[in-house]
Structures are given as C-alpha cells and as structure tokens.
Design an enzyme around this catalytic site. Structure first.
Site, PDB file in Angstrom:
ATOM      1  N   SER A   6       0.664  -1.293  -0.154  1.00  7.90           N
ATOM      2  CA  SER A   6      -0.207  -0.071   0.154  1.00  7.90           C
ATOM      3  C   SER A   6       0.443   1.205  -0.021  1.00  7.90           C
ATOM      4  CB  SER A   6      -0.789   0.091   1.725  1.00  7.90           C
ATOM      5  OG  SER A   6      -1.290   1.402   1.257  1.00  7.90           O
ATOM      6  N   HIS A  31      -1.028  -1.406  -4.181  1.00  6.20           N
ATOM      7  CA  HIS A  31      -2.098  -1.518  -3.790  1.00  6.20           C
ATOM      8  C   HIS A  31      -2.784   0.761  -3.917  1.00  6.20           C
ATOM      9  CE1 HIS A  31      -5.622  -1.659  -1.237  1.00  6.20           C
ATOM     10  NE2 HIS A  31      -5.400  -0.920  -0.955  1.00  6.20           N
ATOM     11  N   ASP A  33      -4.194   4.261  -2.718  1.00  7.57           N
ATOM     12  CA  ASP A  33      -5.313   4.275  -1.448  1.00  7.57           C
ATOM     13  C   ASP A  33      -5.912   5.686  -2.001  1.00  7.57           C
ATOM     14  OD1 ASP A  33      -5.924   1.799   0.268  1.00  7.57           O
ATOM     15  OD2 ASP A  33      -3.859   2.620   0.683  1.00  7.57           O
ATOM     16  N   MET A  35      -9.430   8.196  -0.863  1.00  8.33           N
ATOM     17  CA  MET A  35     -10.112   8.829   0.264  1.00  8.33           C
ATOM     18  C   MET A  35     -10.526   9.910  -0.241  1.00  8.33           C
ATOM     19  SD  MET A  35      -7.310   7.325   3.158  1.00  8.33           S
ATOM     20  CE  MET A  35      -6.689   6.043   2.968  1.00  8.33           C
ATOM     21  N   HIS A  64      -8.050   1.252  -4.362  1.00  5.51           N
ATOM     22  CA  HIS A  64      -9.001   1.436  -3.158  1.00  5.51           C
ATOM     23  C   HIS A  64      -9.538   2.717  -3.111  1.00  5.51           C
ATOM     24  CE1 HIS A  64      -9.393   0.268   1.271  1.00  5.51           C
ATOM     25  NE2 HIS A  64     -10.284   0.385   0.616  1.00  5.51           N
ATOM     26  N   MET A  66     -11.450   4.489  -1.263  1.00  9.97           N
ATOM     27  CA  MET A  66     -12.840   4.790  -0.229  1.00  9.97           C
ATOM     28  C   MET A  66     -13.535   6.064   0.112  1.00  9.97           C
ATOM     29  SD  MET A  66     -10.017   3.934   2.455  1.00  9.97           S
ATOM     30  CE  MET A  66      -8.489   3.933   1.149  1.00  9.97           C
ATOM     31  N   MET A 135     -11.585  -5.224   4.472  1.00 11.16           N
ATOM     32  CA  MET A 135     -11.008  -4.600   5.746  1.00 11.16           C
ATOM     33  C   MET A 135     -10.569  -5.146   7.147  1.00 11.16           C
ATOM     34  SD  MET A 135     -10.089  -1.997   4.099  1.00 11.16           S
ATOM     35  CE  MET A 135      -9.474  -1.531   4.995  1.00 11.16           C
ATOM     36  N   GLY A 140      -9.796   4.370   6.625  1.00 12.13           N
ATOM     37  CA  GLY A 140      -9.242   6.122   6.809  1.00 12.13           C
ATOM     38  C   GLY A 140      -7.595   5.706   6.940  1.00 12.13           C
ATOM     39  N   GLY A 142      -3.628   4.082   7.715  1.00 11.27           N
ATOM     40  CA  GLY A 142      -2.306   2.918   7.371  1.00 11.27           C
ATOM     41  C   GLY A 142      -2.588   3.184   8.980  1.00 11.27           C
ATOM     42  N   ASP A 173      -6.576  -6.086   4.106  1.00  8.95           N
ATOM     43  CA  ASP A 173      -5.912  -4.603   3.909  1.00  8.95           C
ATOM     44  C   ASP A 173      -6.550  -3.945   5.764  1.00  8.95           C
ATOM     45  OD1 ASP A 173      -4.734  -2.106   3.710  1.00  8.95           O
ATOM     46  OD2 ASP A 173      -6.387  -1.843   2.061  1.00  8.95           O
ATOM     47  N   GLY A 174      -5.250  -4.192   6.495  1.00 12.51           N
ATOM     48  CA  GLY A 174      -5.365  -3.486   7.304  1.00 12.51           C
ATOM     49  C   GLY A 174      -4.436  -3.916   8.546  1.00 12.51           C
ATOM     50  N   GLY A 195       1.187  -1.456   4.140  1.00 11.00           N
ATOM     51  CA  GLY A 195       1.835  -0.806   4.512  1.00 11.00           C
ATOM     52  C   GLY A 195       2.803  -0.568   5.399  1.00 11.00           C
TER      53      GLY A 195
HETATM   54  C1  DX5 Z   1      -6.108   2.074   5.093  1.00  7.24           C
HETATM   55  C2  DX5 Z   1      -6.020   1.807   3.796  1.00  7.24           C
HETATM   56  C3  DX5 Z   1      -4.621   0.514   4.037  1.00  7.24           C
HETATM   57  C4  DX5 Z   1      -3.965   1.199   4.306  1.00  7.24           C
HETATM   58  C5  DX5 Z   1      -3.116  -0.349   4.651  1.00  7.24           C
HETATM   59  O1  DX5 Z   1      -7.337   2.509   4.637  1.00  7.24           O
HETATM   60  O2  DX5 Z   1      -6.740   1.147   3.450  1.00  7.24           O
HETATM   61  O3  DX5 Z   1      -4.173   0.324   2.745  1.00  7.24           O
HETATM   62  O4  DX5 Z   1      -2.275   1.762   3.745  1.00  7.24           O
HETATM   63  O5  DX5 Z   1      -2.041   0.346   5.638  1.00  7.24           O
HETATM   64  P1  DX5 Z   1      -1.666  -0.623   7.205  1.00  7.24           P
HETATM   65  O6  DX5 Z   1      -0.997  -2.104   5.895  1.00  7.24           O
HETATM   66  O7  DX5 Z   1      -0.253   0.150   7.832  1.00  7.24           O
HETATM   67  O8  DX5 Z   1      -2.146  -1.310   8.305  1.00  7.24           O
HETATM   68 ZN    ZN Z   2      -6.676   0.320   1.004  1.00 12.42          ZN
END
Ligand code: DX5
Ligand code: ZN
Length: 214
Positions: A6, A31, A33, A35, A64, A66, A135, A140, A142, A173-174, A195
């Site tokens: 990510s 990936h 993200d 938002m 992704h 959001m 998720m 929202g 990382g 993810d997460g 991430g």
């Molecule tokens: C969160 C994102 C993730 C995020 C994951 O809303 O969708 O993709 O970057 O980060 P980590 O792996 O650090 O939890």
């Molecule tokens: Zn994501």
C-alpha cells in the site's frame, strides 16, 4: 501468497525511487488508496497522482476507492491505467450497477467490506466480482491495529466462494504483518495488502518476500 504494497505508507517525497524499488520486488500489484474526506475521515491522493503512479509502475494497479458513490469515477480510474477497481459495499447505493460499470470500463471489479459488514452481504454479488477485499481495520488511516475477527471473515468468505463455485480472489487490508498474515493465509486469503509493515521495514523487498512466502 500475493502481496500488494500500500503506497499510503511510502515516502511521497520520493515516489519515483519507491516505485522503482517495488518494480524490482516480488510484489504482485500496487495498492493505491483513494480517500474523499467524506466516506472516510481522511483525504489521500487524486487522479493526477494516480496517473503518475500508473506511468511509473510496471506492476498492475489495485485502486481502493474509499469514496462515496465511486461509480462516478470508473472511466477516470481506468484512464490512470488501473487493472482493478475496488469499491466499498457501504459506499454504493446501486452496487450491482457500479460493478457492471467497472467491467464495462475494462477493469476487474473488486468489492470491499468494512469490519462491521458481514460477509453474508456479498451473497448476491459474489458470482460477478473478481475479488473481495476484507478490511481488517476501519478504513482511512495506515498503521492501525489488526481486527482479529477478520480471520474468521476470510474463512466464511472462502466457504461462500466454494458454495457458489465462484472464482473471486480474497484480499485483506489493514494491520497486516508476518504474524497476522500467517493467520490470514491459513484462513484462505489470496492477496495481502500491507503498508507500514513493508515501508517501515529496513528492507522493504525482504518484507514483501516474507509475506509472499506465507
Ligand atoms: C487503510 C488503507 C490501507 C492502509 C494499510 O484505510 O486502506 O491500505 O494503507 O496500511 P497498514 O498496512 O499500515 O495497516
Ligand atoms: Zn487500502
């Protein structure tokens, strides 16, 4: 296991070298993200930046979204070079229509569910999606802690996919690291997004390999 780093956790002041590093890694895809400050409390990057990422990346982009009503953006996402567009179940009033629009735009269609959304809500779309993204944190940000019941959600989704004889891949993810990733692999995940585990590691390519070998 397939690994989707990510970029949210990457060094945005030196995106070119971060993407070069990923190009020569064992990552399956990148990936990205997106938002909107509405569906989720945070704002990340928009189309001009994703387009630049698409140009630099030799790996397919997994975008992704959001954002509320992401169906409004299918052609813009496609024009950034995305291979897969992930939309949230919770953000689409007409989810079936949005998934068809993604396919019509020439991309693979992924549906994403938040931690509080039961896997059962996917029963009517599982046959038409290419991927389900579970998720394992509230979207929202990382760097949040992994929500443990995501492991049993993966197993329930794996059951649903076999029952339907469907071919959707399972992505998570997460809060993914080597430990949570091992549990997810056992439960039946196909793709792990990570991430902080990758980009905060002293050797990101090795961290990718560690997840790949789970
Ligand atoms: C969160 C994102 C993730 C995020 C994951 O809303 O969708 O993709 O970057 O980060 P980590 O792996 O650090 O939890
Ligand atoms: Zn994501």
């Amino acid at each position: 296991m397939r690994v989707a780093p990510s970029l949210l956790a990457a060094d945005f002041s030196d995106l070119r070298s971060q993407i070069d590093m990923l190009n020569s890694s064992e990552a399956f895809c990148l990936h990205v993200d997106v938002m909107d400050g509405n569906f989720v409390p945070n704002i990340s990057i928009g189309f001009p930046v994703i387009k630049a990422i698409g140009k630099m990346s030799e790996k397919p982009l997994d975008v992704h979204m959001m954002v509320n009503e992401p169906g409004r953006y299918t052609s813009l996402v496609r024009d950034c070079g995305a291979k897969l567009m992930n939309v949230h179940y919770e953000a689409c009033t007409h989810l079936d229509r949005t998934l068809v629009q993604i396919h019509d735009a020439g991309m693979l269609a992924g549906v994403t569910i938040n931690p509080a959304t039961p896997v059962a809500m996917l029963e009517e779309v599982i046959d038409i999606v290419d991927l389900v993204l579970i998720m394992s944190v509230n979207p929202g940000f990382g760097g949040q802690p992994f929500i443990r019941n995501s492991i049993s959600k993966v197993a329930r989704l794996r059951d649903m996919i076999s029952r339907h004889r469907a071919s959707a891949l399972i992505e998570v993810d997460g809060g993914v690291n080597d430990l949570t990733g091992a549990d997810l692999a056992r439960a039946g995940a196909d793709i792990l997004v990570a991430g902080n585990y990758i980009f905060n590691s002293p050797d990101p390519q090795k961290a990718i390999l560690t997840l790949k070998n789970l």
